[in-house]
Design a protein around this motif. Structure first.
Motif, mmCIF file in Angstrom:
data_model
loop_
_atom_site.group_PDB
_atom_site.id
_atom_site.type_symbol
_atom_site.label_atom_id
_atom_site.label_comp_id
_atom_site.label_asym_id
_atom_site.label_seq_id
_atom_site.Cartn_x
_atom_site.Cartn_y
_atom_site.Cartn_z
ATOM 1 N N HIS A 1 -18.381 35.032 -133.420
ATOM 2 C CA HIS A 1 -18.395 34.921 -132.082
ATOM 3 C C HIS A 1 -17.969 33.542 -131.407
ATOM 4 O O HIS A 1 -17.051 33.293 -130.416
ATOM 5 C CB HIS A 1 -19.674 35.613 -131.399
ATOM 6 C CG HIS A 1 -19.623 35.157 -129.659
ATOM 7 N ND1 HIS A 1 -19.056 35.631 -128.500
ATOM 8 C CD2 HIS A 1 -20.178 33.807 -129.070
ATOM 9 C CE1 HIS A 1 -18.656 35.355 -127.608
ATOM 10 N NE2 HIS A 1 -19.042 34.219 -127.548
ATOM 11 N N HIS B 1 -24.353 40.728 -129.021
ATOM 12 C CA HIS B 1 -23.498 41.281 -128.152
ATOM 13 C C HIS B 1 -22.584 42.115 -128.883
ATOM 14 O O HIS B 1 -22.234 43.357 -128.290
ATOM 15 C CB HIS B 1 -22.972 40.458 -126.581
ATOM 16 C CG HIS B 1 -21.835 39.738 -127.047
ATOM 17 N ND1 HIS B 1 -21.503 38.376 -126.291
ATOM 18 C CD2 HIS B 1 -20.886 40.062 -128.070
ATOM 19 C CE1 HIS B 1 -20.722 37.858 -126.345
ATOM 20 N NE2 HIS B 1 -20.203 38.782 -127.443
ATOM 21 N N HIS B 2 -21.905 42.341 -129.760
ATOM 22 C CA HIS B 2 -20.925 42.423 -130.410
ATOM 23 C C HIS B 2 -21.690 44.496 -131.360
ATOM 24 O O HIS B 2 -20.980 44.911 -132.036
ATOM 25 C CB HIS B 2 -19.688 42.311 -131.822
ATOM 26 C CG HIS B 2 -19.146 41.141 -131.087
ATOM 27 N ND1 HIS B 2 -18.047 40.868 -130.622
ATOM 28 C CD2 HIS B 2 -19.764 39.654 -131.016
ATOM 29 C CE1 HIS B 2 -17.538 40.407 -129.957
ATOM 30 N NE2 HIS B 2 -18.410 39.250 -130.176
HETATM 31 CU CU LIG Z 1 -19.198 37.796 -128.554
#
Ligand SMILES: [Cu+2]
Ligand code: HEM
Lengths: 200, 528
Positions: free
Chosen positions: B229, B278-279
């Motif tokens: 991220h 959030h992945h």
């Molecule tokens: Cu991300």
């Protein structure tokens, strides 16, 4: 000579010279590297079946590791002594203390070698269990760091150090200071590895 | 890339020109070939392409120039970073020609499959070198910015680009090591037979896996996304920096909200370390975790909006010069806007359940990196080419490059949102022909593939432009864009190892354009 400023003298507004800032950032990233592996250890320990880590952990040789811990702590002390001697312009003392540091580092490697081979003789390999996997990975990576540090220390202990000292004693002192910071960091990693692998 | 698009439009047909590569199957691409291309496309674009370009090339070249320094702080470190990159790149590319072939487990390399699939060992070794290279390079950038600023160049006189490089480098230094750790663990799993990422009782290809087990595939995902991220911000921040420089220069105005943008990207850098999961909404990691990461993801979109808004407001009331760098920079704004806004539904756990692993995600991140970052890099090349070579690229060819690129870029990526919303999964070698729900939207594939080839053709004017300009005579003009920042006071090209031919002293902020009472509409930082 190069025209890059603040190689040795400190920049007034930051109070740092380039290599000191550089090594701290390097150490920060090393903390993230070992931090990642430590979190992996915690994660795996929770994922493992009850008692699995304790069972395999009991196969490690605590007295040897204790001896190694003491040796690394000693080497950190002699490392500081050698830097201090250099600051006081006592080159012979510097060389002696640096030599002692190198000997302690080599001693650590020898003990580690004995530990590893005795594990292999008993048929214990990284694949034997998750604990052994993380044990070999963490200590193996730490050994690589010790090796790297030793190479640098030997480089400065060799005639190269003398030549650098004759040219500019402050340059050598700066190099030893920076290397020392790295060496203390590698010791510190071991201070964490020792309890989580051998004692817990 | 092109081969993949061709395959999606015309599955199960022999591929022209490069069909020999799939000789065993009569020129038809097999699923595993498609997987290899997909995995290596992602890896090469991100780790061999954008990061080295944005941080390695733009960063290394411009940082010393824009802060008035003679060189990077550690030239030897710079060289080792370069060679480490070189070795990593060679390993990656050579892996195509080994008997095992290149990696085929996606750029994300999720275990347990990645532990068994061929090619992965080379990939991991290559990654370790590439990561090391980025680490060394970014340490150098940080020290250079902190220590080598010219006299008088205080923190809030730094060009915005320097700030983006500083934050990017911190992200790299702190986020890459955990991936290095994860790669080492995965390498151990493959080579030493450990089972860090292998759960107990695993069956692969019909056989029980002989391993100790009790590992966790989720551990990899956590370690991977903890890097990956922040990595997406590594891809976008230098681009934002480039766009900022070009907008200020071509609107002939200071950047609107310069300081708030700096605070915004610093906050963004910090937050990017706590949004990674959030992945992983669909991994069953639990409601509390999902709620937490959904919240942080919503928070992190605020600074992105701050930056984008500041850019739009910077345009307000400017007397804009529409040259090629500016066109690319301007088109970056809506394109990045689309990419960012489509991220929000992905960041909400409930809607992500539907959107995860569809073409919608592919559309989302390509909008940020392709017409986003890539366009910003193009803008940067047009803008700084006169500094690097002393020759200005041709404007007409530049516009011939820009307009078709913008058009076809959207032709390639916009339909992905339609396909994704219809539920089409990503990473399918035949584009999903076996699925009934995909049948209504598959006709887009041909359109996208044609767009992709046109997009490729649109790069011809660019390549021509570069070679023709290189062949022309240098004017050596120092400041062809009437810019304020420090790099434009050096000779073009800058002198090797010292950059500047006179002592640099800084008196002004970075963007003093159209200052009332001056006889010119710009006031260089180095002129009293
Ligand atoms: Cu991300
Ligand atoms: C405002 C901001 C953004 C939000 C809220 C956001 C949100 C998300 C979410 C939730 C996902 C996971 C989707 C899924 O797998 O189901 C995702 C994927 C992705 N995003 Fe973003 N994003 C944003 C900005 C960006 C930017 C600036 C970049 C790159 C420069 C980027 C690159 C990516 C990539 C590469 C993936 C896909 C990774 C993969 O699964 O292969 N995103 N984004």
């Amino acid at each position: 000579m190069s025209s890059i400023p603040y190689i040795l003298e400190e920049r007034p507004d930051t109070g740092l010279n380039n290599s000191r800032l550089g090594i701290w950032i390097f150490i920060a990233s090393e903390i993230m590297l070992f931090g990642g592996l430590f979190s992996a250890y915690v994660f795996l320990r929770f994922a493992a079946p009850e008692g699995d880590f304790d069972y395999w952990g009991s196969k490690l040789n605590v007295p040897m590791a204790t001896f190694n811990t003491l040796m690394l702590i000693t080497s950190s002390v002699t490392m500081i002594m050698s830097w201090a001697s250099l600051r006081m312009k006592q080159f012979d003392k510097y060389k002696m203390y640096l030599g002692l540091t190198i000997l302690c580092g080599l001693g650590f490697l020898v003990v580690k070698y004995i530990e590893y081979t005795s594990k292999f003789h008993h048929g214990i390999f990284p694949s034997s269990s998750t604990f052994m996997g993380i044990y070999f990975t963490l200590t193996g990576l730490h050994v690589l760091h010790i090796l790297g540090g030793l190479l640098v220390l030997i480089y400065f202990w060799s005639p190269v150090g003398k030549r650098m000292y004759d040219e500019d004693p402050n340059l050598l002192a700066n190099r030893i200071e920076v290397t020392g910071l790295y060496w203390h960091f590698v010791d510190l990693v071991w201070i964490f590895l020792f309890p989580i692998l051998y004692l817990l | 890339m092109m081969v993949m698009r061709y395959q999606l439009a015309y599955p199960e047909t022999p591929i022209p020109i490069v069909g020999w590569f799939f000789a065993e199957s009569g020129g038809i691409m097999l699923p595993e070939n498609y997987n290899t291309l997909g995995a290596m496309h992602g890896t090469i674009m991100i780790f061999l392409g954008v990061v080295p370009l944005a941080v390695g090339a733009f960063g290394n070249y411009l940082v010393p120039l824009q802060i008035g320094a003679p060189d990077m702080a550690f030239p030897k470190l710079n060289a080792s970073s370069y060679w480490s990159y070189f070795i990593g790149g060679v390993i990656m590319l050579a892996s195509f020609f080994t008997p095992e072939g290149a990696a085929r487990s996606g750029w994300t390399s999720y275990p347990p499959l990645s532990i068994f699939e061929s090619g992965q060992t080379m990939w991991l070794c290559g990654m370790i070198f590439l990561i090391t290279s980025s680490l060394l390079g970014s340490m150098n950038i940080i020290v250079t910015i902190v220590q080598l600023r010219a006299p008088g160049l205080t923190w809030f006189k730094l060009p915005f680009f320097i700030w983006t490089q500083l934050i990017t480098s911190f992200l790299l230094v702190l986020a890459f090591p955990p991936l290095e750790a994860a790669s080492i663990l995965q390498l151990m799993d493959r080579v030493a037979g450990t089972s860090f990422f292998l759960p107990s009782g695993l069956v692969y290809a019909g056989n029980a896996v002989e391993a100790y087990g009790s590992g966790s595939p989720l551990l990899w995902q956590h370690l991977f996304w903890f890097l990956a991220h922040p990595e997406v911000y590594v891809l976008i921040l230098p681009a934002i920096g480039i766009v900022g420089e070009i907008i200020a220069n071509n609107t002939r105005k200071p950047l609107w909200g310069y300081k708030s943008m700096i605070y915004a990207i610093s906050f963004l850098g910090f937050m990017s370390f706590i949004v990674w999961a959030h992945h992983m909404f669909l991994t069953g990691m639990g409601q509390t975790m999902s709620a937490f990461f959904q919240l942080t993801t919503m928070i992190i979109s605020i600074p992105s909006v701050v930056v984008l808004t500041a850019f739009f407001l910077s345009l307000w009331g400017g007397s804009i010069r529409f040259n090629t760098p500016m066109l690319f920079a301007l088109s970056f704004l809506p394109m990045f806007g689309i990419g960012g806004l489509t991220g929000l539904p992905l960041g909400v756990a409930a809607s992500d359940i539907f959107l995860h692993d569809t073409y919608y995600v592919i559309g989302h991140f390509h909008y940020v990196v392709a017409p986003g970052t890539l366009f910003a890099l193009f803008a940067g090349i047009y803008y700084w080419f006169p500094k690097v070579t002393g020759k200005k690229l041709h404007e007409g060819l530049g516009k011939l490059h820009f307009w078709p690129s913008l058009l076809f870029m959207n032709g390639v990526f916009m339909p992905m949102f339609i396909q994704g919303l219809a539920g089409l999964s990503r990473r399918m070698y035949d584009g999903g022909t076996q699925y009934a729900h995909a049948s209504d939207i598959l006709q887009w594939n041909e359109f996208m593939t044609i767009s992709a080839f046109c997009l490729g053709a649109a790069q011809i004017p660019f390549i021509l432009n570069i070679f023709m300009t290189l062949a022309s005579k240098a004017t050596g003009e120092r400041n062809p864009w009437d810019s304020t920042t420090i790099e434009w006071s050096s000779p073009s090209p800058p002198l090797p190892h010292v950059n500047f031919d006179e002592e640099v002293h800084v008196y002004h902020g970075p963007y003093e354009y159209s200052v009332p009472g001056k006889d010119k509409d710009f006031c260089p930082q180095t002129v009293k």
